[in-house]
Design a protein around this motif. Structure first.
Motif, PDB file in Angstrom:
ATOM      1  N   SER A  99       0.839  -1.191   0.000  1.00 58.56           N
ATOM      2  CA  SER A  99       0.000   0.000   0.000  1.00 58.56           C
ATOM      3  C   SER A  99       0.877   1.246   0.000  1.00 58.56           C
ATOM      4  N   ALA A 100       0.261   2.372  -0.393  1.00 57.02           N
ATOM      5  CA  ALA A 100       1.027   3.618  -0.499  1.00 57.02           C
ATOM      6  C   ALA A 100       1.624   4.013   0.842  1.00 57.02           C
ATOM      7  N   TRP A 101       0.838   3.900   1.918  1.00 60.72           N
ATOM      8  CA  TRP A 101       1.379   4.362   3.202  1.00 60.72           C
ATOM      9  C   TRP A 101       2.500   3.457   3.686  1.00 60.72           C
ATOM     10  N   GLU A 102       2.435   2.157   3.323  1.00 56.56           N
ATOM     11  CA  GLU A 102       3.528   1.259   3.715  1.00 56.56           C
ATOM     12  C   GLU A 102       4.818   1.632   2.988  1.00 56.56           C
ATOM     13  N   THR A 103       4.674   2.054   1.727  1.00 59.65           N
ATOM     14  CA  THR A 103       5.849   2.521   0.980  1.00 59.65           C
ATOM     15  C   THR A 103       6.461   3.725   1.662  1.00 59.65           C
ATOM     16  N   LEU A 136      -5.324   7.814  -1.252  1.00 63.61           N
ATOM     17  CA  LEU A 136      -4.637   6.690  -1.876  1.00 63.61           C
ATOM     18  C   LEU A 136      -3.851   5.860  -0.869  1.00 63.61           C
ATOM     19  N   ALA A 137      -3.904   6.274   0.416  1.00 63.91           N
ATOM     20  CA  ALA A 137      -2.988   5.694   1.403  1.00 63.91           C
ATOM     21  C   ALA A 137      -3.070   4.172   1.480  1.00 63.91           C
ATOM     22  N   ASP A 138      -4.265   3.612   1.319  1.00 68.59           N
ATOM     23  CA  ASP A 138      -4.410   2.162   1.459  1.00 68.59           C
ATOM     24  C   ASP A 138      -4.452   1.443   0.117  1.00 68.59           C
ATOM     25  N   THR A 139      -4.157   2.181  -0.953  1.00 73.90           N
ATOM     26  CA  THR A 139      -4.228   1.586  -2.288  1.00 73.90           C
ATOM     27  C   THR A 139      -2.917   0.888  -2.627  1.00 73.90           C
ATOM     28  N   ASP A 140      -3.036  -0.195  -3.379  1.00 73.42           N
ATOM     29  CA  ASP A 140      -1.859  -0.891  -3.892  1.00 73.42           C
ATOM     30  C   ASP A 140      -1.121   0.046  -4.847  1.00 73.42           C
ATOM     31  N   VAL A 141       0.169   0.294  -4.598  1.00 72.86           N
ATOM     32  CA  VAL A 141       0.899   1.250  -5.442  1.00 72.86           C
ATOM     33  C   VAL A 141       0.957   0.803  -6.903  1.00 72.86           C
TER      34      VAL A 141
ATOM     35  N   MET B   1      -6.606  -0.585  -6.265  1.00 73.30           N
ATOM     36  CA  MET B   1      -7.055  -1.661  -5.410  1.00 73.30           C
ATOM     37  C   MET B   1      -6.681  -1.343  -3.957  1.00 73.30           C
ATOM     38  N   ILE B   2      -7.651  -1.445  -3.088  1.00 68.91           N
ATOM     39  CA  ILE B   2      -7.407  -1.157  -1.672  1.00 68.91           C
ATOM     40  C   ILE B   2      -6.800  -2.391  -1.003  1.00 68.91           C
ATOM     41  N   LEU B   3      -5.734  -2.189  -0.265  1.00 67.54           N
ATOM     42  CA  LEU B   3      -5.112  -3.295   0.459  1.00 67.54           C
ATOM     43  C   LEU B   3      -5.498  -3.213   1.918  1.00 67.54           C
ATOM     44  N   LYS B   4      -5.952  -4.331   2.447  1.00 69.41           N
ATOM     45  CA  LYS B   4      -6.331  -4.357   3.859  1.00 69.41           C
ATOM     46  C   LYS B   4      -5.105  -4.641   4.714  1.00 69.41           C
ATOM     47  N   PRO B   5      -5.137  -4.249   5.970  1.00 72.35           N
ATOM     48  CA  PRO B   5      -4.003  -4.586   6.850  1.00 72.35           C
ATOM     49  C   PRO B   5      -3.889  -6.091   7.001  1.00 72.35           C
ATOM     50  N   PRO B   6      -2.666  -6.569   7.243  1.00 72.78           N
ATOM     51  CA  PRO B   6      -2.461  -8.019   7.312  1.00 72.78           C
ATOM     52  C   PRO B   6      -3.244  -8.648   8.455  1.00 72.78           C
ATOM     53  N   PRO B   7      -3.936  -9.759   8.191  1.00 74.31           N
ATOM     54  CA  PRO B   7      -4.710 -10.447   9.241  1.00 74.31           C
ATOM     55  C   PRO B   7      -3.791 -11.309  10.097  1.00 74.31           C
ATOM     56  N   ILE B   8      -2.974 -10.648  10.931  1.00 72.04           N
ATOM     57  CA  ILE B   8      -1.924 -11.380  11.652  1.00 72.04           C
ATOM     58  C   ILE B   8      -2.512 -12.393  12.631  1.00 72.04           C
TER      59      ILE B   8
END
Lengths: 263, 324
Positions: A99-103, A136-141, B1-8
């Motif tokens: 995700s963008a914020w992880e980057t 866009l923070a949670d979007t796949d880059v 595409m929205i990525l969800k936080p990892p389901p740890i």
């Protein structure tokens, strides 16, 4: 922000950082001080990216040395360097989903390992908001458009919190409104004591963005100084090989390539 | 595409549930049907085999995840490094040249072959593994992959040659080895040791592998010693793959697919990706091996047949399913 100076001493660069490569520039002697915004200009292949990578420490200059904060770049520890200069490359290739914020968080974790995870995420999202990318923070880059990816990259560079920003064509994919966002942020950055060096192609953008300019002419020559000294009809026409018109408007300058004249 | 936080939490629960279940299923099912086997069968046959299957799956999956990260290539898989092919050559040489039943002949041959191929790849690609920072140079990771594929191709030719000159009895052994088979897995613990070593070498710096995967030059500017990280990761992948191949032959598919399946569940960060890929690979191979040795009992299939025929549709389904 702790301001620091960047000094280039007799720098010479060759294409591909190889001794047999084409000479890009030589005899660069200049100092960039805190609070200054430098634009790096020159035709395609003139060595703008190479110079930025050299200053970032990624490649060695063919001759001369780079002095950052009164210390030779080669004497810096890589961790300390990461806290001192941020480099934002021109191209990004993201092979895996993230995700963008992880980057953006990568740059924060790398430079401030003492921060807890929640705070890192908070800072990352704040910087994305600054670049109008909070949605866009949670979007796949990998699914972002070129300009969106570039804003995430710029937010990442700023989030690294290093006073010296080295940006390689940061506006290449940005629309006008986001170019304005970038300009405003870079001005604030320099007012807080940071130094900015950014490669650009748009002369009008260069003028409004910069306090100083470095112009590589692509044949080994270079001209540097305040924007008024460098962004002149003669220097630009010599570097780009096309006639340039400058329209003076009060203190401002507007640049126009004279296409009719070129033909 | 929205990525969800990892389901740890969910992932940990699932792992805690699935790993014992898979091991239990592996222990309880045999060629004579379901049930708790007698002591000797349990301790001398089932337990070593199930443990070997789990360790092999974990080793291949961990190697796959590491290679994908440091070569920045989603198609990365343990076999692209040429280690598998080197191990096959060593094992086949042992099968052909040593008398039948020689003490751990194929295993030792495979280890030596894997070691030789690994040394070759490292010697040829050592400099390139440190490269990739300069703008004009060919990305170092491409060189590593190409060297690995070339070493693999050379070994493939050697394997073809040995297939051509082998007699019928040898041929049968050789084919089973090439297909990947846990039937001959007589030692279960070396692959567990290899997984532990590879994990200990790579996991503490897993976060930096994530940055490396976003861009090697960029990771370097963040203070990551890119060359060292890449070499250590590839070395740990080589060790794990080499021992896995020596244990069970060349089992395809697990190393490529396990990391992708784990990523699709949302466990994207390397420090989660590496352990959960290993767990998934282990569980997957235990179940595949259980099917392989029971489905046409008393005959046994090579586990590679099952892992591919179950895994390929599973992977395609996960990959192509529509997301809301």
């Amino acid at each position: 922000m702790k301001g620091l100076s960047l000094r280039l001493e007799n720098i010479a660069l060759r294409a591909g950082a190889k001794t047999e490569g084409r000479l890009l520039c030589s005899g660069l002697n200049m100092t960039m001080n805190p609070g200054e915004r430098w634009v790096l200009l020159g035709p395609n292949g003139a060595g703008k990216s190479t110079l930025l990578m050299t200053i970032a420490g990624l490649i060695q200059p063919d001759a001369g040395s780079i002095v950052l904060d009164e210390r030779a770049l080669t004497a810096w520890q890589s961790e300390a360097l990461a806290q001192t200069r941020a480099w934002c490359p021109q191209f990004w290739l993201d092979p895996f989903p993230v995700s963008a914020w992880e980057t953006t968080a990568c740059a924060i974790i790398a430079t401030r390992q003492e921060l807890e995870a929640a705070r890192v995420e908070e800072i990352a999202r704040e910087w994305l908001r600054e670049f109008d990318a909070s949605h866009l923070a949670d979007t796949d880059v990998r699914t972002l458009s070129g300009g969106e990816r570039q804003r995430v990259a710029l937010a990442t560079a700023c989030a690294q919190d290093a006073p010296l920003l080295l940006l390689d064509e940061p506006t290449s994919h940005l629309d006008w409104s986001h170019q304005a966002v970038l300009q405003r942020l870079l001005k604030r950055w320099s007012q807080e004591g940071g130094t900015v060096l950014t490669a650009v192609h748009d002369l009008n953008l260069a003028w409004t963005l910069a306090t100083h300019a470095l112009l590589l002419d692509g044949q080994g020559g270079a001209k540097w100084g305040t924007r008024e000294e460098v962004l002149t009809v003669d220097a630009l026409a010599a570097a780009y090989g096309v006639p340039v018109n400058i329209i003076e408007d009060g203190g401002a300058r507007w640049f126009r390539i004279d296409l009719e004249g070129a033909a | 595409m929205i990525l969800k936080p990892p389901p740890i939490v969910l992932a940990c629960l699932l792992a805690a549930l699935l790993v014992p279940t898979a091991l239990l299923i592996g222990l309880l099912s045999g060629s004579s049907g379901w049930g708790w086997p007698t002591g000797d069968i349990l301790w001398l046959i089932r337990v070593p085999r199930v443990l070997a299957a789990f360790g092999t799956g974990a080793a291949l999956a961990l190697s796959g995840a590491l290679i994908q990260l440091v070569t920045r290539n989603p198609l990365g898989d343990p076999h692209v490094l040429g280690v598998t092919s080197g191990a096959s050559v060593g094992a086949l040489l042992a099968l052909l040249l040593l008398p039948t039943g020689f003490w751990f002949g194929p295993e030792i041959g495979a280890s030596l072959g894997a070691l030789a191929a690994m040394t070759l790849v490292f010697t040829l690609a050592w400099r390139s593994m440190g490269r990739g920072l300069s703008p004009s140079a060919q990305p170092g990771t491409v060189v590593v992959l190409l060297v690995g594929v070339m070493v693999g191709a050379a070994c493939g030719a050697a394997v073809s040659f040995m297939l051509a000159v082998a007699n019928d009895a040898q041929l049968r052994n050789i084919v089973f080895w090439l297909l990947g088979d846990l039937n001959g897995a007589s030692l279960w613990w070396p692959v567990w040791v290899a997984v532990a070593i590879a994990f200990a070498m790579s996991w503490p710096r897993a976060r930096e592998l994530d940055w490396l995967a976003r861009g090697d030059a960029w990771a370097w500017t963040l203070g990551v010693p890119v060359a060292r990280r890449r070499r250590v990761a590839i070395l740990s992948a080589c060790i794990a793959t080499g021992v896995a191949v020596a244990t069970a032959g060349s089992i395809g598919f697990v190393g490529l697919v396990a990391p992708h399946v784990v990523r699709l569940t949302g466990l994207r960060a390397a420090r989660l990706l590496l352990p959960f890929s290993a767990l998934f690979g282990g569980v997957f191979l235990v179940l595949a091996d259980t099917v392989a040795r029971t489905i046409i009992a008393p005959a046994q299939l090579p586990v590679g047949v099952i892992s591919a025929s179950v895994g390929v549709p599973l992977f395609l389904m996960l990959l192509l399913r529509r997301r809301a």
